[in-house]
Design an enzyme around this catalytic site. Structure first.
Site, PDB file in Angstrom:
ATOM      1  N   SER A 173       1.004  -9.966  -0.354  1.00  0.00           N
ATOM      2  CA  SER A 173       0.733  -8.531  -0.327  1.00  0.00           C
ATOM      3  C   SER A 173       0.958  -7.845   1.010  1.00  0.00           C
ATOM      4  O   SER A 173       1.049  -6.617   1.059  1.00  0.00           O
ATOM      5  CB  SER A 173      -0.719  -8.273  -0.771  1.00  0.00           C
ATOM      6  N   LYS A 197       0.806  -1.225   0.000  1.00  0.00           N
ATOM      7  CA  LYS A 197       0.000   0.000   0.000  1.00  0.00           C
ATOM      8  C   LYS A 197       0.838   1.275   0.000  1.00  0.00           C
ATOM      9  O   LYS A 197       0.352   2.342  -0.410  1.00  0.00           O
ATOM     10  CB  LYS A 197      -0.937   0.004   1.208  1.00  0.00           C
TER      11      LYS A 197
END
Length: 504
Positions: free
Chosen positions: A305, A51
């Site tokens: 992720s 992110k």
């Protein structure tokens, strides 16, 4: 559209704070699947998640006037930490609105990176509404966690690195999907430069907003969203992200909670790192895809992720991983209530390892036992165990896929209750916050007696509760309205075989 995004990706400014992460071979997983499995280790970013890429790129595109106003977002997860670090690096004031149910590890992560945390509301929609209110009141610039072209472009730099790191054979890239920022960025870049590579999204079965949208041909809002894989718990795919995904994502695979837990273990076995549930989605998807297609000798990339997981959640992950690997079966077996019955049953199990055994005396005639048995997906599958017990005359029920059995009954087996008439059983998901139980009891009122209650902390934002109410048949029609007023998701488990066998 793709050329536009590729240009934005190539000019993205992410490496002032983000790092180029390795594309790491997963040796054991590769051997087991017969394919070359590579993990894109985005869990190694400074905020332990991809992110940071999109958050920083968005800030880098803002004007000096906009930056001077400060930025705000609503997030209960990794975007919050990414924006906090990006803003700190650029000397920008960042306000992060987080639900009060946000795990402490993520709140502390934002504060440690210089972000101002505002805890508001008990759910993401409430936090979002408050963040938009701050935009109006304070003049802050809102930074969306996924549905923004600059954010999408920042996440797309993951694909740029993958194609550079694996210039030879590459058959498919598996991407976890929440709001769609990561998969949209990856799909745009990959399909423009190497369209033969498949881009496959992976979602939890209970949070499949992209799969639902692609099936409908338009964005849809899921009526409920599962909370275990909290990093992708999104009810509706983004508008900008869906515009890319509907044209350039090859398919979406959904996976169960047990399969996600098994994938967390797979990643640990190969890397000695612990990923969060969302970070393991891609590996779970790879395993399901290989089993379905029977493919061998392919090169498959999974995006790992993120690694922002509460330590307390590992207990639940460990419990469910063996089930997800199909290496454990949960069964209910009826045996005669007489000396020697346990021994006879153990002989019927054979050399299989018993992982769990729960029993309490019920009647003189027969006994119900709750058993966990070690299995193997190829050499000794669950079906073979069940067939063997049936052949040897043991009544057996398979509870391996029964959520009530796995979440509650296995911790409650202690015998049937005597003389509890009109009992109705419900499973709830409580927000994990002070006052949640009191809210439940006060809204339920003293109308019906609570005859059974079980709660177990899982280290997540939601608590899992099993409760039984004594409701006369003439009042059964009042139950839905009463439970809906409480506001917690619930499921009627009155006819669940696990309840009937061990608790009813």
């Amino acid at each position: 559209m793709l050329e536009h995004y590729v240009k934005k990706i190539l000019t993205s400014r992410v490496y002032d704070v983000a790092v180029e992460t390795p594309l790491q071979p997963a040796r054991q997983l590769s051997e087991r699947t017969g394919n070359q499995v590579l993990l894109k280790r985005e869990d190694l970013q400074p905020v332990f998640s991809f992110k940071i890429r999109g958050a920083y790129n968005k800030l880098a595109q803002l004007s000096a006037e906009q930056l001077a106003c400060g930025v705000v977002t609503a997030s209960a997860g990794n975007h919050a930490q990414g924006l906090a670090l990006a803003a700190k690096h650029m000397g920008v004031k960042a306000t992060i609105v987080m639900p009060r149910t946000t795990p402490e590890i993520k709140v502390n992560g934002v504060r440690a990176r210089g972000g101002k945390v505002v805890l508001h509301g008990d759910s993401f929609p409430e936090a979002l509404a408050h963040s938009l209110k701050l935009v109006e009141e304070k003049g802050y610039v809102y930074v969306h966690p996924y549905d923004d072209p600059d954010t999408i472009a920042g996440q797309g730099t993951v694909a740029m690195e993958i194609l550079r790191q694996q210039p030879a054979q590459l058959d498919a890239i598996f991407v976890p999907v929440g709001g769609g920022g990561l998969i949209a960025g990856i799909a745009a870049y990959v399909k423009y430069l190497r369209p033969e590579i498949k881009v496959i999204g992976v979602e939890p079965e209970d949070s499949n907003c992209l799969q639902a949208a692609m099936a409908a041909g338009k964005r849809v809002v899921l009526p409920t969203v599962g909370l275990f894989v909290d990093g992708v718990a999104v009810a509706q795919i983004g508008e900008h992200t869906f515009a890319v995904c509907r044209q350039h994502v090859d398919e979406v695979i959904t996976v169960s909670t047990d399969e996600v837990c098994a994938a967390i273990k797979d990643i640990f076995d190969d890397t000695r790192s612990i990923t969060e549930p969302a970070g393991a989605l891609a590996v779970a998807g790879i395993k399901k895809y290989v089993e379905r297609e029977g493919c061998v000798d392919q090169v498959l990339v999974g995006i790992d992720s993120g690694a922002n997981i509460n330590f307390d959640r590992l207990r639940h992950v460990a419990e469910r991983a063996e089930l997800g690997e199909k290496r454990e079966a949960i069964i209910a077996v009826t045996i005669p209530e007489r000396p020697g019955s346990f021994k006879t049953f153990c002989e019927a199990i054979g050399k299989r390892q018993i992982t769990e055994f729960n029993y309490r005396y019920h009647s003189d005639g027969e006994a119900q036992i709750f058993v966990g048995v070690q299995t193997h997906p190829e050499n000794d599958p669950r079906e073979a165990l069940l067939a063997s017990l049936h052949e040897q005359g043991f009544p057996v029920q398979d509870l391996t896929d029964n959520e009530l059995a796995k979440l509650h009954v296995r911790h409650m087996v202690g015998g049937h209750a005597a003389a509890v008439p009109d009992e109705c059983v419900f499973r709830f998901e409580f927000p994990e916050r002070p006052g949640a139980l009191f809210n439940f009891l006060s809204k339920l009122g003293g109308r019906w007696n609570i005859s059974m209650f079980h709660y177990r902390n899982h280290g997540a934002a939601d608590g899992r509760v099993l409760a039984a109410l004594q409701v006369p048949h003439a009042q059964r029609h009042l139950i839905p309205e009463a439970l809906d007023a409480i506001g917690y998701p619930y499921w009627d488990e009155t006819e669940n075989p696990a309840y009937k066998l061990f608790l009813g």
